[in-house]
Design a protein around this motif. Sequence first.
Motif, PDB file in Angstrom:
ATOM      1  N   ASP A  74     -94.605  42.693 -86.348  1.00 43.37           N
ATOM      2  CA  ASP A  74     -94.988  42.147 -85.047  1.00 43.37           C
ATOM      3  C   ASP A  74     -93.831  42.174 -84.051  1.00 43.37           C
ATOM      4  N   ASN A  75     -92.867  43.088 -84.266  1.00 39.77           N
ATOM      5  CA  ASN A  75     -91.738  43.154 -83.343  1.00 39.77           C
ATOM      6  C   ASN A  75     -91.246  44.592 -83.211  1.00 39.77           C
ATOM      7  N   PHE A  76     -90.728  44.903 -82.023  1.00 38.17           N
ATOM      8  CA  PHE A  76     -90.314  46.270 -81.730  1.00 38.17           C
ATOM      9  C   PHE A  76     -89.081  46.695 -82.519  1.00 38.17           C
ATOM     10  N   LYS A  77     -88.204  45.779 -82.824  1.00 40.20           N
ATOM     11  CA  LYS A  77     -87.008  46.141 -83.578  1.00 40.20           C
ATOM     12  C   LYS A  77     -87.379  46.768 -84.917  1.00 40.20           C
ATOM     13  N   THR A  78     -88.308  46.126 -85.626  1.00 35.96           N
ATOM     14  CA  THR A  78     -88.759  46.659 -86.918  1.00 35.96           C
ATOM     15  C   THR A  78     -89.501  47.972 -86.733  1.00 35.96           C
ATOM     16  N   ARG A  79     -90.315  48.065 -85.690  1.00 38.24           N
ATOM     17  CA  ARG A  79     -91.090  49.287 -85.448  1.00 38.24           C
ATOM     18  C   ARG A  79     -90.162  50.489 -85.213  1.00 38.24           C
ATOM     19  N   TYR A  80     -89.146  50.307 -84.380  1.00 37.78           N
ATOM     20  CA  TYR A  80     -88.216  51.401 -84.124  1.00 37.78           C
ATOM     21  C   TYR A  80     -87.408  51.747 -85.373  1.00 37.78           C
ATOM     22  N   LEU A  81     -87.059  50.740 -86.132  1.00 40.85           N
ATOM     23  CA  LEU A  81     -86.312  50.957 -87.367  1.00 40.85           C
ATOM     24  C   LEU A  81     -87.134  51.800 -88.348  1.00 40.85           C
ATOM     25  N   LEU A  82     -88.398  51.445 -88.524  1.00 37.08           N
ATOM     26  CA  LEU A  82     -89.275  52.184 -89.429  1.00 37.08           C
ATOM     27  C   LEU A  82     -89.546  53.593 -88.912  1.00 37.08           C
ATOM     28  N   ASN A  83     -89.712  53.719 -87.612  1.00 35.95           N
ATOM     29  CA  ASN A  83     -89.968  55.030 -87.037  1.00 35.95           C
ATOM     30  C   ASN A  83     -88.822  55.996 -87.329  1.00 35.95           C
ATOM     31  N   THR A  84     -87.601  55.550 -87.078  1.00 42.41           N
ATOM     32  CA  THR A  84     -86.437  56.410 -87.310  1.00 42.41           C
ATOM     33  C   THR A  84     -86.290  56.750 -88.785  1.00 42.41           C
ATOM     34  N   TYR A  85     -86.491  55.751 -89.644  1.00 36.49           N
ATOM     35  CA  TYR A  85     -86.343  55.985 -91.083  1.00 36.49           C
ATOM     36  C   TYR A  85     -87.378  56.990 -91.592  1.00 36.49           C
ATOM     37  N   CYS A  86     -88.640  56.797 -91.220  1.00 40.54           N
ATOM     38  CA  CYS A  86     -89.697  57.699 -91.687  1.00 40.54           C
ATOM     39  C   CYS A  86     -89.505  59.107 -91.141  1.00 40.54           C
ATOM     40  N   LEU A  87     -89.067  59.201 -89.898  1.00 35.65           N
ATOM     41  CA  LEU A  87     -88.797  60.510 -89.295  1.00 35.65           C
ATOM     42  C   LEU A  87     -87.698  61.245 -90.051  1.00 35.65           C
ATOM     43  N   GLU A  88     -86.609  60.546 -90.327  1.00 35.10           N
ATOM     44  CA  GLU A  88     -85.471  61.179 -91.003  1.00 35.10           C
ATOM     45  C   GLU A  88     -85.761  61.517 -92.456  1.00 35.10           C
ATOM     46  N   ASN A  89     -86.745  60.838 -93.057  1.00 30.23           N
ATOM     47  CA  ASN A  89     -87.023  61.048 -94.481  1.00 30.23           C
ATOM     48  C   ASN A  89     -88.380  61.702 -94.743  1.00 30.23           C
ATOM     49  N   ASN A  90     -88.993  62.232 -93.678  1.00 29.75           N
ATOM     50  CA  ASN A  90     -90.254  62.989 -93.806  1.00 29.75           C
ATOM     51  C   ASN A  90     -91.344  62.204 -94.513  1.00 29.75           C
ATOM     52  N   LYS A  91     -91.482  60.951 -94.143  1.00 26.80           N
ATOM     53  CA  LYS A  91     -92.521  60.102 -94.717  1.00 26.80           C
ATOM     54  C   LYS A  91     -93.650  59.902 -93.710  1.00 26.80           C
ATOM     55  N   VAL A  92     -94.793  59.451 -94.189  1.00 31.27           N
ATOM     56  CA  VAL A  92     -95.924  59.159 -93.316  1.00 31.27           C
ATOM     57  C   VAL A  92     -95.854  57.701 -92.888  1.00 31.27           C
ATOM     58  N   LEU A  93     -95.919  57.469 -91.577  1.00 32.11           N
ATOM     59  CA  LEU A  93     -95.889  56.123 -91.024  1.00 32.11           C
ATOM     60  C   LEU A  93     -97.251  55.809 -90.414  1.00 32.11           C
ATOM     61  N   ILE A  94     -97.890  54.739 -90.906  1.00 30.86           N
ATOM     62  CA  ILE A  94     -99.179  54.295 -90.378  1.00 30.86           C
ATOM     63  C   ILE A  94     -98.954  52.952 -89.700  1.00 30.86           C
ATOM     64  N   SER A  95     -98.961  52.984 -88.380  1.00 30.38           N
ATOM     65  CA  SER A  95     -98.585  51.813 -87.593  1.00 30.38           C
ATOM     66  C   SER A  95     -99.806  51.163 -86.967  1.00 30.38           C
ATOM     67  N   GLY A  96     -99.866  49.839 -87.021  1.00 27.30           N
ATOM     68  CA  GLY A  96    -100.963  49.099 -86.407  1.00 27.30           C
ATOM     69  C   GLY A  96    -100.440  48.027 -85.489  1.00 27.30           C
ATOM     70  N   ALA A  97    -101.248  47.660 -84.506  1.00 31.30           N
ATOM     71  CA  ALA A  97    -100.879  46.579 -83.596  1.00 31.30           C
ATOM     72  C   ALA A  97    -102.153  45.981 -83.017  1.00 31.30           C
ATOM     73  N   ALA A  98    -102.128  44.687 -82.770  1.00 31.61           N
ATOM     74  CA  ALA A  98    -103.260  44.012 -82.133  1.00 31.61           C
ATOM     75  C   ALA A  98    -102.736  42.824 -81.351  1.00 31.61           C
ATOM     76  N   ILE A  99    -103.199  42.701 -80.124  1.00 29.76           N
ATOM     77  CA  ILE A  99    -102.792  41.595 -79.272  1.00 29.76           C
ATOM     78  C   ILE A  99    -103.973  41.251 -78.374  1.00 29.76           C
ATOM     79  N   ALA A 100    -104.222  39.977 -78.199  1.00 26.40           N
ATOM     80  CA  ALA A 100    -105.343  39.512 -77.381  1.00 26.40           C
ATOM     81  C   ALA A 100    -106.646  40.130 -77.911  1.00 26.40           C
ATOM     82  N   THR A 101    -107.282  41.023 -77.153  1.00 28.13           N
ATOM     83  CA  THR A 101    -108.537  41.632 -77.590  1.00 28.13           C
ATOM     84  C   THR A 101    -108.415  43.147 -77.755  1.00 28.13           C
ATOM     85  N   GLN A 102    -107.184  43.659 -77.795  1.00 27.30           N
ATOM     86  CA  GLN A 102    -106.964  45.100 -77.893  1.00 27.30           C
ATOM     87  C   GLN A 102    -106.148  45.439 -79.136  1.00 27.30           C
TER      88      GLN A 102
END
Length: 248
Positions: free
Chosen positions: A129-157
């Motif tokens: 639920d925070n951008f710091k973790t999201r960016y951290l995971l994005n960079t790690y998965c990119l550098e290690n050729n992994k699949v990243l499945i990201s979800g987010a929900a806020i209010a009604t979207q």
Amino acid sequence: MALDDKERLRYSRHLLLKEVGEAGQNKLKSAKVAVVGCGGLGSPALLYLAASGIGQLTFIDDDEVELSNLQRQIMYKVNHLGQSKAKAAGKVLTSLNNQISLHPVHVRLSAENLDVLLADADFILDCSDNFKTRYLLNTYCLENNKVLISGAAIATQGQVMVFDYRNDSACYACLFPEENGQVAQNCDNFGVLSPLLGVIGSMQALYTVNMILGHHSGSVFKQVDGLTLEQKSFTLFKDPECLTCSNT
């Protein structure tokens, strides 16, 4: 790895499907998946991944269960209040499926520990639920050729994003550039419609299962309107000026 009699009975509805069958169920049994965040998104995602027979599930969260969580974090009950979310989730998931390997981790993901915690996983679900973790995971998965499945929900979207870094994929920072200084938006300060988290978390689990079975590949960006239930799909393109992936 042949299925034993208990597994054949447990997964009998999967075995009836030509899209799964015994070969597919063995793929799920061999899969290693990590889920970062055991809250509103992680709860439904973990429940369905465990029920589906994912062979090894690692789930990471440093938070404890609070009363306000129970509106949306369906993993937990009143008797879990004050307990570690990861450890409480481990107990619930063990009671759901004791034939898979479960690894609850009560720690905050950081640059210092993510390689140790995630190195074994082929598919990583960002249920944080925070951008710091999201960016951290994005960079790690990119550098290690992994699949990243990201979800987010806020209010009604809500939104689901799949970044298949086994192929040449746009990255999370292409959509949400880190240098823009994203404003922290979460359920604590904006609220969220409870079942929407179930929809998004379940979609993350479904994409994971389908990718393991070979029914899906490539990147995805879907938005879900929690009021109308309308979905919008977008094509992802790499940003040639992205500071995260432009040089990879």
